[in-house]
Each structure stands twice: as C-alpha cells, then as structure tokens.
Design a protein around this motif. Structure first.
Motif, PDB file in Angstrom:
ATOM      1  N   SER A 189     -14.827 -43.984  92.231  1.00  0.00           N
ATOM      2  CA  SER A 189     -13.722 -43.321  91.358  1.00  0.00           C
ATOM      3  C   SER A 189     -12.844 -43.355  92.775  1.00  0.00           C
ATOM      4  CB  SER A 189     -13.334 -42.790  90.153  1.00  0.00           C
ATOM      5  OG  SER A 189     -13.649 -40.948  90.662  1.00  0.00           O
ATOM      6  N   LEU A 190     -12.779 -42.630  93.694  1.00  0.00           N
ATOM      7  CA  LEU A 190     -12.587 -42.273  94.444  1.00  0.00           C
ATOM      8  C   LEU A 190     -11.494 -43.521  95.353  1.00  0.00           C
ATOM      9  CD1 LEU A 190     -13.939 -39.259  96.293  1.00  0.00           C
ATOM     10  CD2 LEU A 190     -12.219 -39.381  94.624  1.00  0.00           C
ATOM     11  N   VAL A 191     -12.203 -44.056  95.567  1.00  0.00           N
ATOM     12  CA  VAL A 191     -11.733 -45.608  95.957  1.00  0.00           C
ATOM     13  C   VAL A 191     -10.802 -46.440  95.514  1.00  0.00           C
ATOM     14  CG1 VAL A 191     -12.678 -47.711  97.073  1.00  0.00           C
ATOM     15  CG2 VAL A 191     -13.800 -45.953  97.472  1.00  0.00           C
ATOM     16  N   ALA A 225      -7.199 -44.982  94.929  1.00  0.00           N
ATOM     17  CA  ALA A 225      -6.411 -44.571  95.934  1.00  0.00           C
ATOM     18  C   ALA A 225      -4.751 -45.197  95.413  1.00  0.00           C
ATOM     19  CB  ALA A 225      -6.404 -45.451  97.446  1.00  0.00           C
ATOM     20  N   ASP A 226      -4.978 -46.684  95.371  1.00  0.00           N
ATOM     21  CA  ASP A 226      -3.340 -47.124  95.222  1.00  0.00           C
ATOM     22  C   ASP A 226      -2.713 -46.255  94.487  1.00  0.00           C
ATOM     23  OD1 ASP A 226      -4.489 -49.175  97.536  1.00  0.00           O
ATOM     24  OD2 ASP A 226      -4.488 -50.768  95.428  1.00  0.00           O
ATOM     25  N   LEU A 227      -3.100 -45.616  93.970  1.00  0.00           N
ATOM     26  CA  LEU A 227      -1.684 -44.964  92.472  1.00  0.00           C
ATOM     27  C   LEU A 227      -2.345 -43.521  92.673  1.00  0.00           C
ATOM     28  CD1 LEU A 227      -4.191 -45.921  89.717  1.00  0.00           C
ATOM     29  CD2 LEU A 227      -2.818 -47.011  90.425  1.00  0.00           C
ATOM     30  N   PRO A 243      -6.625 -45.685  78.828  1.00  0.00           N
ATOM     31  CA  PRO A 243      -7.379 -46.326  78.967  1.00  0.00           C
ATOM     32  C   PRO A 243      -8.115 -46.846  80.588  1.00  0.00           C
ATOM     33  CG  PRO A 243      -6.229 -47.548  77.958  1.00  0.00           C
ATOM     34  CD  PRO A 243      -5.263 -46.064  78.101  1.00  0.00           C
ATOM     35  N   GLU A 244      -6.685 -46.917  81.293  1.00  0.00           N
ATOM     36  CA  GLU A 244      -7.454 -47.006  82.965  1.00  0.00           C
ATOM     37  C   GLU A 244      -7.478 -45.790  83.469  1.00  0.00           C
ATOM     38  OE1 GLU A 244      -4.456 -47.120  81.553  1.00  0.00           O
ATOM     39  OE2 GLU A 244      -3.065 -47.014  82.499  1.00  0.00           O
ATOM     40  N   TYR A 304      -1.838 -37.988  92.184  1.00  0.00           N
ATOM     41  CA  TYR A 304      -1.686 -39.074  91.019  1.00  0.00           C
ATOM     42  C   TYR A 304       0.184 -39.615  91.085  1.00  0.00           C
ATOM     43  CZ  TYR A 304      -5.749 -41.137  89.489  1.00  0.00           C
ATOM     44  OH  TYR A 304      -7.096 -41.523  89.397  1.00  0.00           O
ATOM     45  N   LYS A 305       0.725 -40.385  91.207  1.00  0.00           N
ATOM     46  CA  LYS A 305       1.669 -40.808  91.803  1.00  0.00           C
ATOM     47  C   LYS A 305       2.541 -40.791  90.462  1.00  0.00           C
ATOM     48  CE  LYS A 305       1.719 -44.853  94.752  1.00  0.00           C
ATOM     49  NZ  LYS A 305       1.563 -46.114  94.944  1.00  0.00           N
TER      50      LYS A 305
END
Ligand code: FES
Length: 198
Positions: A84-86, A89-91, A145-146, A167-168
């Motif tokens: 889940s760490l990978v 990443a973009d978030l 959900p995500e 998180y952003k």
C-alpha cells in the motif's frame, strides 16, 4: 505500564516490559521509586532511551510505547501494508520524505530500518491530536472506497499511510516524525538512541 530500570553501561535506560496499564497497585509502587530519585536522575530517565521487545508483535499488529512523554507506534507491517505504501505515493504530500521528519537511515521507501517494522511518533503534525487506526482497506470503518489503510486523525481529518506519511489536501502539513532508533537484535530495539556512525 510496568517499567523497570536497569543500569546499562553506567546509563539508565527504561525497559518496556509490557504495554498494559497497571492498576492502583502499580501506581503506588511507582511513587516511592520516583521520589527516591534525585531531580537530575529523574530528568535523565524522562529523556532516556526506551528499549522495546517486539518478539510478540504479530504481522499486522501495532504496539505503543512512551518515549519522552510521546506515544511511539511500532507496527509489524504485512506484505499488503508494504504494498500500500507504493500505491499511496502519488496521493501523499512528501512521499520521498524530503522534509527532515526522519533520520537519514530511514529516508527510504519504507521509512524504516527493517522494512516490516515501522517506528513513528503518533502525534498529528497539524495540532497534535492522536490519530486512530484505520487499518482496514476500502469503505469499511467510514473511509472512502479507495482507502488503502493507515491512520485517521479524529480532530480535523488528516490521514496517514502505514509509513506515517500524510495524504495531500489535509490539514496536517508534514509526515509524522520517525524518532531516532536502532536494533540490538532482530526482536529488540531502542528508541532514542542511534547506532554509532548512523
Ligand atoms: S490535529 Fe490532526 S488534523 Fe488537526
């Protein structure tokens, strides 16, 4: 909490034997011990490294120990948690850990010395509330959900992944700090102390 003191190389170090909270008997037993300490000894104990036994921490479990008056979380991350760490990443605000919120030796993909073991201070970097566990993925536990699993701060909704990265678009500006720590063996670590030359 049941603590005992032990002199190690002329230095006092708190040994965390169990995370259980003691009853009245435990509290009253502690008072004579503390009052017998000189002020300088008390100050030393308050800032002393904390030794932790993680041998009973099963994959997916978390324990909390106190270091310098702060809660430090230790999680034995499962393979799914590490994956889940990978995915997260973009978030994240600072996925590569550019801010100095961890020692150099934890500036890596898992923010840790041992990939499975996360060690992080559990105090929200917004206004200091204590984030709660939201380990289940998806919409369970009131998350979207995500949701990939991690932590939710109950005060203003900041969310953190399984490496304590924020998180952003949340109030908390930076990742949770990783305290200095080192391993004495596979199952014993010391929080508040670093390997020489680390
Ligand atoms: S204190 Fe955690 S979001 Fe505000």
């Amino acid at each position: 909490m049941s603590n005992e003191s032990k002199v190690d190389g002329g230095r006092r170090r708190l040994i965390v034997a169990t995370a259980a909270v003691g009853g009245v008997g435990a509290v009253s037993a502690l008072v004579p011990f503390l009052s017998s300490m000189l002020p300088s000894e008390r100050a030393k104990a308050a800032g002393a490294p904390v030794e932790v036994d993680v041998s009973k921490l099963e994959p997916g479990q978390m324990m909390t120990v106190e270091w310098r008056g702060k809660p430090v979380w230790i999680i034995n991350r499962t393979e799914e948690m590490l994956q889940s760490l990978v995915k997260a990443a973009d978030l994240l605000v600072d996925p590569k850990c550019e801010e100095p919120q961890q020692p150099e030796y934890c500036k890596n993909d898992t923010r840790s010395i041992k990939p499975n073991l996360m060690v992080v201070v559990g105090i929200c970097t917004h206004l200091g509330c204590s984030p709660g566990q939201k380990f289940k993925t998806g919409a369970e536990e009131g998350m979207p959900p995500e949701w990939l699993g991690g932590f939710l701060c109950p005060c203003h909704g900041s969310t953190f992944d399984f490496a304590g990265r924020v998180y952003k678009n949340k109030p908390a500006p930076i990742n949770l700090p990783v305290p200095p720590h080192t391993y004495l063996s596979d199952t014993r670590l010391v929080i508040g102390e670093e390997k020489k030359g680390a």
